[in-house]
Design an enzyme around this catalytic site. Sequence first.
Site, PDB file in Angstrom:
ATOM      1  N   HIS A 197       7.079 -26.930  -0.590  1.00 22.74           N
ATOM      2  CA  HIS A 197       6.375 -28.043  -1.239  1.00 22.74           C
ATOM      3  C   HIS A 197       5.279 -27.527  -2.168  1.00 22.74           C
ATOM      4  CE1 HIS A 197       8.256 -31.116   1.432  1.00 22.74           C
ATOM      5  NE2 HIS A 197       8.458 -30.009   2.134  1.00 22.74           N
ATOM      6  N   GLU A 248       0.828  -1.207   0.000  1.00 27.55           N
ATOM      7  CA  GLU A 248       0.000   0.000   0.000  1.00 27.55           C
ATOM      8  C   GLU A 248       0.863   1.259   0.000  1.00 27.55           C
ATOM      9  OE1 GLU A 248      -2.808   0.412   3.265  1.00 27.55           O
ATOM     10  OE2 GLU A 248      -4.493   0.080   1.936  1.00 27.55           O
ATOM     11  N   LYS A 286     -14.156   0.979  -4.118  1.00 28.10           N
ATOM     12  CA  LYS A 286     -15.233   1.441  -3.219  1.00 28.10           C
ATOM     13  C   LYS A 286     -16.275   2.230  -4.000  1.00 28.10           C
ATOM     14  CE  LYS A 286     -12.285   1.811   0.857  1.00 28.10           C
ATOM     15  NZ  LYS A 286     -11.609   2.725   1.758  1.00 28.10           N
TER      16      LYS A 286
HETATM   17  O1  PA5 Z   1      -3.760   1.505   5.749  1.00 28.42           O
HETATM   18  C1  PA5 Z   1      -4.886   1.946   5.576  1.00 28.42           C
HETATM   19  O2  PA5 Z   1      -5.105   3.160   5.578  1.00 28.42           O
HETATM   20  C2  PA5 Z   1      -6.087   1.034   5.336  1.00 28.42           C
HETATM   21  O3  PA5 Z   1      -5.741  -0.301   5.311  1.00 28.42           O
HETATM   22  C3  PA5 Z   1      -7.105   1.241   6.457  1.00 28.42           C
HETATM   23  O4  PA5 Z   1      -6.499   0.922   7.674  1.00 28.42           O
HETATM   24  C4  PA5 Z   1      -8.335   0.390   6.238  1.00 28.42           C
HETATM   25  O5  PA5 Z   1      -8.911   0.696   5.013  1.00 28.42           O
HETATM   26  C5  PA5 Z   1      -9.340   0.616   7.347  1.00 28.42           C
HETATM   27  O6  PA5 Z   1      -9.690   1.957   7.417  1.00 28.42           O
HETATM   28  P1  PA5 Z   1     -10.438   2.569   8.658  1.00 28.42           P
HETATM   29  O7  PA5 Z   1      -9.551   2.442   9.849  1.00 28.42           O
HETATM   30  O8  PA5 Z   1     -10.710   3.981   8.296  1.00 28.42           O
HETATM   31  O9  PA5 Z   1     -11.706   1.763   8.839  1.00 28.42           O
END
Ligand code: PA5
Length: 423
Positions: free
Chosen positions: A298, A277, A413
Amino acid sequence: MIQLDLQHAHLKEDVKAYQEQVNQIDESLRMKTCKGNDFIGWMTWANDYDKEEFARIKTCAQKIQNDSDVFVVCGIGGSYLGARAAIEMINGLYAQKKPEIIFMGNTFSSSYIAQVMDYIKDKEVSVNVISKSGTTTETSIAFRILKQFMEGKYGEDAKHRIYATTDKARGTLKALADKEGYETFVIPDDIGGRFSVITPVGLLPIAVAGINIDDIMKGLHDGMGEYGDADLDKNPAYRYAVARRILQNEGYDVELFVNYEMQMQMIAEWWKQLFGESEGKDGKGILPDSVCNSTDLHSLGQFVQDGKKILFETNLYVEKPMIDLTFPSDDENLDNMNYLAGKSIDWVNKMAAKGTLQAHEETGGVPNIIITMPDMSAYSFGNMCMFYFKAIAMTTLMNDSNPFNQPGVEVYKKNMFKLLGKE
Ligand code: PA5
C-alpha cells in the site's frame, strides 16, 4: 533447510555457467586465502565456539531473568541488529516475557536516550554493553549515562548487573570492564560485527529473551553442511549468490528484500547491514532495500509494480506462521467479508504473496527470487544465518571485493570527530 526457487527470476544466463568461478572462490574461503581471510571465523564457529563461555551465557541469562524487569542492550550496527532481529523473529513483537529487552547505544538522539532512561528509572535493570572496538561513540555516550544511572541506583552492586561483551584483550571497554569488575564475554577476533550474532554479541541478549541458544547453534551447525558444498546443484546459498551477480549484470542495481511477517522487519534490517556493508564498496554492489508486505504493498508496491526497472525482489517466505487464526463468520455480514469465514488468516497472507508475485513478475516484469524457510524458530534463525553468510561471502568475492571490511563507514566518523573537537 532453506529452499531457493529461481524460476521467477528469469535469469538471462545459466547459474551453472559460474561453477568454475564458484569452485575457485569456495576453495579460497576454505583455504583462508580469499580477500579478508582474517574474518572468516564464522564458517566453523558452530564447531569452534567456546563451550565454557556458552554455559556462562546461560547462567548469566538466568540470573538476569531472575533479578531484572528490563535488560538494556547497548550497542550499534553488528553489535545490536542481529540480537534484535532474532528476538523479534522468534518471540514475536509483543512477547510478555520478563525481562523486557530494550536497545540503546544505537543513536545520538537525545530524545530517544531520555525516553529510555525515564522508562527504566523505577524498574530493576541489568545492562549489556557490546562493542568490539570499545570506542564506538553512540555506544560510549549511552553507556556512560547508563553506568552513572546504575551506580546511582545500585551502588557497589551495579557491577553485578553490568555485562560487557568486547574484545578479549584490547580496547577502552575491556580496560573499563576489568577495572570495574564486570562479567565479560569475548567477541572473537576473526568474526566481524555483522557476522557476530552467533557469538556472545547476540547469544547473551537472545538467551535473556528466553530463547534456546542450543537450537540456534544446531541450526547454524546443520547449515555448515547444507550450504557447504561448492556444487551449485547442491548449495542454494551459492545459487542465490550467483543469481544476484547475473541480475546485476542485467542492470538491476537494487535488491528488495520482501517478507510477509511483521516480526521479520528487523531481519530485513539485519540483512541490509550484512549485504550492504559487505558488498557496497569499490564503486560496486547491489543496494539492499526492504519491504514488509502486505503493508508496503500500500506504499512502495506502486513503485515495484510500475516504476523504473532498477530492482529485483528477493522474497523470504515462511512456511509455518508462529500462530494462525481462523477468520470468524458474522451473521449480518455488513462488511461483506463472509466469503473468507472459516479460512485461515495465514492462508490469506499466502494468497496475497502469490497474487503479488504474479503481479510483479508477469505484469510488472520484475525478476523475483524466492527463499523459503520452514518457520520462525531458533533453529531456523541459526540455519538462516549460515545461508546468508555463505551467500554474501560468495557473491561479494565474485565481485572481487573484500566482504569482511567496511572502510567506507570511517569517513563520517572522521568528519564528526573534527566537528566534535575530539583529539
Ligand atoms: O559490522 C560492523 O563492523 C559494524 O556495524 C560494527 O558492528 C558497528 O560499527 C559497531 O562497532 P563496535 O562493535 O566496534 O562498537
